[in-house]
Motif scaffolding. Structure first.
Motif, PDB file in Angstrom:
ATOM      1  N   PRO A 156       5.664   5.022   3.949  1.00 52.32           N
ATOM      2  CA  PRO A 156       4.402   4.530   4.294  1.00 52.32           C
ATOM      3  C   PRO A 156       3.511   4.607   3.209  1.00 52.32           C
ATOM      4  N   LEU A 157       2.565   3.784   3.112  1.00 61.02           N
ATOM      5  CA  LEU A 157       1.664   4.020   2.202  1.00 61.02           C
ATOM      6  C   LEU A 157       0.785   5.323   2.386  1.00 61.02           C
ATOM      7  N   GLY A 158       0.828   5.866   0.821  1.00 63.74           N
ATOM      8  CA  GLY A 158       0.522   7.206   0.701  1.00 63.74           C
ATOM      9  C   GLY A 158       0.331   7.719  -0.650  1.00 63.74           C
ATOM     10  N   ASP A 159      -0.093   9.139  -0.670  1.00 64.90           N
ATOM     11  CA  ASP A 159      -0.269   9.948  -1.943  1.00 64.90           C
ATOM     12  C   ASP A 159       0.942  10.921  -2.068  1.00 64.90           C
ATOM     13  N   TYR A 160       1.901  10.454  -2.723  1.00 60.77           N
ATOM     14  CA  TYR A 160       3.194  11.169  -2.936  1.00 60.77           C
ATOM     15  C   TYR A 160       3.191  12.186  -3.999  1.00 60.77           C
ATOM     16  N   GLY A 161       2.079  12.313  -4.840  1.00 61.93           N
ATOM     17  CA  GLY A 161       2.134  13.125  -5.912  1.00 61.93           C
ATOM     18  C   GLY A 161       2.128  12.528  -7.248  1.00 61.93           C
ATOM     19  N   PHE A 162       3.040  11.291  -7.327  1.00 62.71           N
ATOM     20  CA  PHE A 162       3.380  10.549  -8.798  1.00 62.71           C
ATOM     21  C   PHE A 162       2.437   9.368  -9.029  1.00 62.71           C
ATOM     22  N   SER A 163       1.503   9.006  -7.905  1.00 65.10           N
ATOM     23  CA  SER A 163       0.830   7.841  -8.083  1.00 65.10           C
ATOM     24  C   SER A 163      -0.494   8.010  -7.066  1.00 65.10           C
ATOM     25  N   LYS A 164      -1.490   7.381  -7.278  1.00 66.72           N
ATOM     26  CA  LYS A 164      -2.694   7.484  -6.355  1.00 66.72           C
ATOM     27  C   LYS A 164      -2.301   6.967  -4.903  1.00 66.72           C
ATOM     28  N   LYS A 165      -1.592   5.925  -5.077  1.00 70.26           N
ATOM     29  CA  LYS A 165      -1.069   5.118  -3.494  1.00 70.26           C
ATOM     30  C   LYS A 165       0.245   4.366  -4.017  1.00 70.26           C
ATOM     31  N   PHE A 166       1.094   4.746  -2.928  1.00 67.01           N
ATOM     32  CA  PHE A 166       2.480   4.356  -3.084  1.00 67.01           C
ATOM     33  C   PHE A 166       3.024   3.781  -1.641  1.00 67.01           C
ATOM     34  N   GLY A 167       3.885   2.891  -1.691  1.00 65.39           N
ATOM     35  CA  GLY A 167       4.503   2.314  -0.416  1.00 65.39           C
ATOM     36  C   GLY A 167       6.021   1.711  -0.992  1.00 65.39           C
ATOM     37  N   TRP A 168       6.942   2.037  -0.091  1.00 65.22           N
ATOM     38  CA  TRP A 168       8.172   1.499  -0.199  1.00 65.22           C
ATOM     39  C   TRP A 168       8.612   0.831   0.976  1.00 65.22           C
ATOM     40  N   LEU A 169       9.091  -0.574   1.128  1.00 63.14           N
ATOM     41  CA  LEU A 169       9.460  -1.128   2.269  1.00 63.14           C
ATOM     42  C   LEU A 169      10.588  -2.113   2.309  1.00 63.14           C
ATOM     43  N   ASN A 170      11.100  -2.660   3.200  1.00 65.53           N
ATOM     44  CA  ASN A 170      11.996  -3.798   3.535  1.00 65.53           C
ATOM     45  C   ASN A 170      11.396  -4.813   4.161  1.00 65.53           C
ATOM     46  N   ASP A 171      11.233  -6.090   3.495  1.00 61.70           N
ATOM     47  CA  ASP A 171      10.461  -7.036   4.084  1.00 61.70           C
ATOM     48  C   ASP A 171      11.278  -7.503   5.140  1.00 61.70           C
ATOM     49  N   ARG A 172      10.678  -8.675   5.928  1.00 61.42           N
ATOM     50  CA  ARG A 172      11.574  -9.298   6.928  1.00 61.42           C
ATOM     51  C   ARG A 172      12.730  -9.913   6.655  1.00 61.42           C
ATOM     52  N   PHE A 173      12.970 -10.277   5.326  1.00 62.07           N
ATOM     53  CA  PHE A 173      13.947 -10.968   4.813  1.00 62.07           C
ATOM     54  C   PHE A 173      15.118  -9.833   4.344  1.00 62.07           C
ATOM     55  N   GLY A 174      14.810  -8.669   4.312  1.00 63.89           N
ATOM     56  CA  GLY A 174      15.793  -7.385   4.027  1.00 63.89           C
ATOM     57  C   GLY A 174      15.570  -7.004   2.485  1.00 63.89           C
ATOM     58  N   VAL A 175      14.655  -7.850   1.712  1.00 64.13           N
ATOM     59  CA  VAL A 175      14.649  -7.392   0.401  1.00 64.13           C
ATOM     60  C   VAL A 175      13.704  -6.135   0.488  1.00 64.13           C
TER      61      VAL A 175
END
Length: 132
Positions: free
Chosen positions: A105-124
């Motif tokens: 989920p969107l957040g501060d993981y220490g390596f950037s101001k804000k980062f998020g990783w997801l799979n879209d509705r198509f699976g990409v």
């Protein structure tokens, strides 16, 4: 070698829908070519035999597979977007995550101001980053 192009294989006859969605979200993006299956060809008539589209100058190719494979998209290959503003990141992440799955989920993981990783509705899989 001429060039390297990421290639996306859609298995649910939604390549064109995905291209339209992606190019509507990311500015300076467009569909550059679509070749469709015709009557009596190996794929379903009207589906994408091969297409190219551009996202911010990066060319992608895609197809609607006429064969259902035992594999699909995987997060081990993702499209990485570097956003200019937090608003841009929030908007794109929100749209891509509709019907999809958050991996980070969107957040501060220490390596950037804000980062998020997801799979879209198509699976990409997508990684969105707001650099420090």
């Amino acid at each position: 070698m001429n060039k390297v192009t990421p290639f996306l294989m859609f298995q649910n006859r939604d390549a064109e829908e995905a291209m339209n969605f992606y190019t509507s979200l990311i500015e300076d993006s467009s569909i550059t070519n679509i070749a469709r299956y015709g009557a009596n060809e190996s794929g379903d008539e009207g589906t994408v035999m091969q297409a190219t589209f551009m996202l911010k100058g990066q060319e992608f190719m895609c197809i609607d597979s006429n064969v259902k494979h035992q594999f699909d998209f995987t997060p081990s290959f993702s499209i990485f977007l570097t956003c200019d503003t937090e608003e841009e990141l929030d908007l794109i992440y929100g749209k891509l995550s509709e019907g999809g799955q958050a991996l980070m989920p969107l957040g501060d993981y220490g390596f950037s101001k804000k980062f998020g990783w997801l799979n879209d509705r198509f699976g990409v899989s997508w990684q969105l980053n707001l650099p420090n």
